[in-house]
Scaffold this active site. Structure first.
Site, PDB file in Angstrom:
ATOM      1  N   ASN A   1     -10.576  -3.020  -6.250  1.00 38.18           N
ATOM      2  CA  ASN A   1      -9.719  -2.089  -7.013  1.00 38.18           C
ATOM      3  C   ASN A   1     -10.260  -1.764  -8.412  1.00 38.18           C
ATOM      4  OD1 ASN A   1      -6.605  -3.333  -5.574  1.00 38.18           O
ATOM      5  ND2 ASN A   1      -7.784  -1.521  -5.023  1.00 38.18           N
TER       6      ASN A   1
ATOM      7  N   ASP B   1       0.825  -1.218   0.000  1.00 39.77           N
ATOM      8  CA  ASP B   1       0.000   0.000   0.000  1.00 39.77           C
ATOM      9  C   ASP B   1       0.859   1.268   0.000  1.00 39.77           C
ATOM     10  OD1 ASP B   1      -2.282   1.507   0.047  1.00 39.77           O
ATOM     11  OD2 ASP B   1      -2.610   1.311   2.197  1.00 39.77           O
TER      12      ASP B   1
HETATM   13  C1  FPP Z   1      -2.162   0.007  -3.217  1.00 41.20           C
HETATM   14  O1  FPP Z   1      -1.616   1.316  -3.170  1.00 41.20           O
HETATM   15  C2  FPP Z   1      -1.603  -0.702  -4.357  1.00 41.20           C
HETATM   16  C3  FPP Z   1      -2.318  -1.304  -5.345  1.00 41.20           C
HETATM   17  C4  FPP Z   1      -3.795  -1.326  -5.370  1.00 41.20           C
HETATM   18  C5  FPP Z   1      -1.658  -1.961  -6.511  1.00 41.20           C
HETATM   19  C6  FPP Z   1      -0.418  -2.724  -6.156  1.00 41.20           C
HETATM   20  C7  FPP Z   1       0.258  -3.089  -7.413  1.00 41.20           C
HETATM   21  C8  FPP Z   1       1.590  -3.093  -7.585  1.00 41.20           C
HETATM   22  C9  FPP Z   1       2.585  -2.829  -6.515  1.00 41.20           C
HETATM   23  C10 FPP Z   1       2.155  -3.409  -8.930  1.00 41.20           C
HETATM   24  C11 FPP Z   1       1.884  -4.854  -9.263  1.00 41.20           C
HETATM   25  C12 FPP Z   1       2.950  -5.454 -10.034  1.00 41.20           C
HETATM   26  C13 FPP Z   1       3.822  -6.363  -9.546  1.00 41.20           C
HETATM   27  C14 FPP Z   1       4.833  -6.898 -10.476  1.00 41.20           C
HETATM   28  C15 FPP Z   1       3.822  -6.837  -8.164  1.00 41.20           C
HETATM   29  P1  FPP Z   1      -2.563   2.543  -3.472  1.00 41.20           P
HETATM   30  O2  FPP Z   1      -2.541   2.793  -4.925  1.00 41.20           O
HETATM   31  O3  FPP Z   1      -3.919   2.315  -2.891  1.00 41.20           O
HETATM   32  O4  FPP Z   1      -1.830   3.707  -2.703  1.00 41.20           O
HETATM   33  P2  FPP Z   1      -2.513   4.953  -2.012  1.00 41.20           P
HETATM   34  O5  FPP Z   1      -3.322   4.416  -0.852  1.00 41.20           O
HETATM   35  O6  FPP Z   1      -1.337   5.753  -1.548  1.00 41.20           O
HETATM   36  O7  FPP Z   1      -3.344   5.638  -3.031  1.00 41.20           O
END
Ligand code: FPP
Length: 239
Positions: free
Chosen positions: A67, A19
């Protein structure tokens, strides 16, 4: 790294909610997809580091059933990162010996991504050194409902007797069948909730919440989380 004396207590299974990618990007005036790209890099480093530590299972929350509410551009950006990673993993499979597994309802992913997942799972099924479980279109409640439907079908077909259902038998219907429960769950970014991540499997997990954003999470942060875990007194409901 200062864990050598505790190596035999290194968690066998670590689960991570990756996250903070969006906030990481926002702080830099970048689009959210840049945060996910940096998050994918952080994942690569942590997966390698887990292997050197002797962690046997690493489960990461890459895309939840919730998501899909994000913009089309953000969703397709995450899917592209996953596809690139899996194509690369398939290319390097014989070098890295990582076993890949997928938790979640993959049927909603694009046919190309589904194929990459299937190929990665099938072609790595003989590797046993370390297993990476990607949670993709994963929701803990959805996983439990899908398991109940599959179990109910087996009851209707006369293959199962509800009087014999216990926790272990039910676990076999989950996406995580055969995978031991995570000893340690890490959530960076300062949020302190489970967000539909592995609710069945984490009833006795230790949770470590950290203030760092996922793209900034590296080996030092994993060491700190494991050290915190090693300080916990796990009683599993006993005295
Ligand atoms: C949450 O942070 C993250 C996600 C919903 C996506 C996670 C995906 C990746 C790390 C890339 C996937 C690829 C690989 C190769 C593992 P957020 O976007 O909700 O962050 P925020 O709360 O700060 O908005």
């Amino acid at each position: 790294m200062a864990l050598s004396d505790a190596e035999n207590r290194i968690p066998r299974h670590i689960a991570i909610i990756m996250d903070g990618n969006g906030r990481w990007a926002k702080k830099r005036g970048l689009p959210r997809t840049a945060g996910h790209s940096a998050g994918a890099e952080a994942f690569r480093k942590i997966a390698n580091y887990c292997r050197t530590l002797g962690v046997k299972y690493l489960t990461v929350y890459a895309f939840s059933t919730e998501n899909w509410r994000r913009s089309e551009a953000e969703v397709s950006g995450i899917m592209k990162l996953l596809a690139n990673y899996l194509a690369e993993a398939l290319r390097d499979m014989e070098k890295n010996h990582v076993r890949f597994c997928f938790f979640g309802d993959l049927s909603r992913l694009s046919p190309d991504l589904q194929k990459l997942c299937r190929d990665a799972q099938e072609r790595s099924s003989e590797y046993h050194e370390v297993q990476v479980n990607f949670c993709l279109n994963y929701g803990g409640r959805d996983e439990i409902l899908r398991a109940i439907r599959a179990y109910a079908r087996d009851v209707a077909d006369g293959k199962k007797n509800p009087a014999e259902l216990d926790e272990s038998a039910f676990s076999d219907y989950l996406d995580s069948a055969g995978v031991p429960d995570p000893e340690l769950v890490i959530r960076p970014s300062g949020e302190m909730r489970l967000s539909n991540f592995l609710p069945w499997q984490t009833v006795y997990s230790e949770f470590v919440f950290m203030d760092v954003l996922w793209p900034d999470f590296g080996p030092a942060e994993l060491d700190a989380a494991i050290e915190e875990y090693l300080r916990r007194n796990r009683r599993f409901g006993g005295a």
